[in-house]
Design an enzyme around this catalytic site. Structure first.
Site, PDB file in Angstrom:
ATOM      1  N   CYS A  81       0.778  -1.240   0.000  1.00  0.00           N
ATOM      2  CA  CYS A  81       0.000   0.000   0.000  1.00  0.00           C
ATOM      3  C   CYS A  81       0.809   1.289   0.000  1.00  0.00           C
ATOM      4  O   CYS A  81       0.732   2.100  -0.928  1.00  0.00           O
ATOM      5  CB  CYS A  81      -0.940   0.026   1.207  1.00  0.00           C
ATOM      6  SG  CYS A  81      -1.952  -1.448   1.442  1.00  0.00           S
TER       7      CYS A  81
ATOM      8  N   HIS B 125      -2.305   7.102   4.304  1.00  0.00           N
ATOM      9  CA  HIS B 125      -1.204   6.166   4.567  1.00  0.00           C
ATOM     10  C   HIS B 125       0.179   6.785   4.401  1.00  0.00           C
ATOM     11  O   HIS B 125       1.168   6.071   4.204  1.00  0.00           O
ATOM     12  CB  HIS B 125      -1.332   4.936   3.663  1.00  0.00           C
ATOM     13  CG  HIS B 125      -1.119   3.649   4.401  1.00  0.00           C
ATOM     14  ND1 HIS B 125      -0.673   2.497   3.785  1.00  0.00           N
ATOM     15  CD2 HIS B 125      -1.289   3.317   5.701  1.00  0.00           C
ATOM     16  CE1 HIS B 125      -0.582   1.521   4.669  1.00  0.00           C
ATOM     17  NE2 HIS B 125      -0.951   1.999   5.850  1.00  0.00           N
TER      18      HIS B 125
END
Length: 467
Positions: A75, A143
């Protein structure tokens, strides 16, 4: 509200800039919808006979599908590359969290430190588009750091809500009223995205909608789970909860498309759907032909966390009526770092002077997908470990560097100094290692890979016997 949450304007972008401008009158809105952990074949239009994705299928019918779009193996590094326009060695974000995965005694090398927050000296895609006159919004999984200085509101986004980790009973940063117990995060984020479109229909806008779905925990709306439990699975596509999560992402895409239609914005919007890494599946049990996982990326090899195609090749669909041909496909390889210069190009903006971008504008691939295209090599570097989902002493990956140049892909594994070479035009499943049969091609790509690592200052794992 604390002044630290106010959007920032990078003064450097206001100074001398360079780029390939387009007419401001022709510049489209830009919408980027990013799924989380969605594999290459996890859409009906990409071959699944179990998952139902009618809205994304419709988008593909109206636009172009890139068959060779590349991201990172998991990710955070993909998101860093999208937002910064730089490969992992320049951002320092190579993985999620730490490299020290699995059991220490099983690791043959000592990995370096991984950075968890996008450095504040990076000029973000949102900042570049703000400088081009765009209103910017982001709703979903960031993130790249949630502290005040790293939050998207400080990185060029006029509006932003961050949320990931739960699909129900979720929280946002900054905080919003607690959701109802049955409110699904994908629906909540889509509500914000649609509201953003409605309020900014008279503006030029960049909307970034990075979903947390279809990432674990596997949670979905009960009615959709029941729908897929009533269907027979097909091959490695057989998990009803995962299928229901994909269905919710597809509904989100449909709602965004409908919002653009209602506001008369469809023809002047570049709308893109893609994923941050390969699906969680396709992991071969050692010594067998059995493959395990939540899904399967076949015919690609492997899945999330691997540098084989199943981990780094994902769906990519783009629509821009009047500019991108409908129902088209492109085989030319494109990579995450290309989106920054591509978006600035279509925006008629300028690239930040003195700031390194690793990608190239691929507008020509989108607008003329069947033509021949040449591009620089594509690179990956992962100096750490990712543990297996299937067996304790099996790795998804050990330290590795990768180059794709034309049809050929070379992987360099550092624990045993192993080189693997594949011709992807003939062997998409990476079953036939050509390193010994083609020593000159292997040497050529290896030299390019080593030169790139040196140029970017790539961090390297160290062998334990050197301690």
């Amino acid at each position: 509200m604390n002044r630290l949450w106010l959007p920032v304007v990078v003064a450097a972008l206001l100074a001398g800039l360079v780029g390939r401008p387009a007419s401001a009158a022709d510049a489209p809105n830009i919408v980027l919808i990013l799924a989380d952990d969605l594999g290459w074949t996890d859409l009906a239009c990409m071959g699944s006979e179990y998952y139902e994705t009618p809205n994304i299928d419709r988008l593909a019918q109206q636009g172009v599908t890139l068959q060779s779009f590349y991201v990172c193996q998991n990710c955070a590094p993909t998101r860093a590359a999208l937002i910064s326009g730089q490969y992992a060695p320049r951002t320092g974000i190579y993985t999620v969290g730490t490299f020290e995965r699995g059991r220490e005694e099983d690791r043959g090398m000592i990995p370096p430190e991984n950075r968890r927050n996008l450095p504040t000296d990076k000029v973000t895609l949102a900042q570049a588009l703000k400088n081009a006159g765009y209103v910017t919004g982001m709703f979903g999984k960031w993130h790249l750091g949630n502290s005040q200085e790293h939050h998207p509101l400080q990185r060029g986004f006029d509006e932003a809500l961050v949320s990931n980790g739960r699909h129900f009973k979720f929280r946002t940063i900054p905080r919003t009223p607690a959701p109802a117990d049955d409110e699904y995060l994908a629906d909540f984020l889509t509500d914000r995205a649609v509201d953003f479109i409605n309020r900014h229909r008279e503006d030029r806008f960049f909307l970034y909608l990075p979903h947390f779905a279809v990432h674990v925990p596997l949670q979905a709306k009960p009615d959709l789970i029941a729908r897929y439990r009533a269907k027979a699975g097909v091959g490695g596509h057989n998990d009803p909860v995962y299928a229901a999560m994909i269905h919710s992402v597809d509904e989100s895409v449909g709602r965004v498309m409908d919002a653009l239609d209602r506001n008369g914005l469809t023809d002047n919007t570049l709308l893109i759907f893609t994923s941050d890494n390969g699906g969680v599946g396709g992991y071969r049990v050692p010594g067998t032909e059995e493959r395990k996982g939540t899904t399967d990326n076949a015919p690609l090899r492997g899945g999330k966390g691997m540098l084989y195609e199943g981990g780094v090749r994902v769906p990519f669909i783009a629509r821009w009526p009047g500019h991108i041909p409908a129902g088209a496909e492109a085989e030319a390889p494109v990579v995450h770092v290309d989106l920054y210069p591509t978006f600035v190009d279509v925006a008629g903006g300028t690239l930040p002077e003195g700031y390194t971008l690793d990608g190239t504008s691929e507008v020509d691939v989108l607008t003329n997908p069947t033509a021949a295209h040449e591009r620089p090599p594509i690179y990956w570097h992962f100096p750490g470990y990712l543990e297996s989902y299937i067996e304790e002493d099996v790795w998804r990956t050990t330290p590795v560097s990768v180059i794709r140049d034309g049809d050929f892909k070379l992987l360099e594994f550092f624990e045993d100094d192993r080189l693997e070479l594949y011709n992807l035009s003939e062997d998409i499943g990476e079953e036939h290692d050509l390193a010994e049969a083609m020593p000159e091609k292997t040497r050529e790509l290896h030299e390019k890979l080593k030169a790139w690592r040196a140029e970017t200052g790539a961090l390297m794992a160290r062998k334990k016997e050197n301690e």
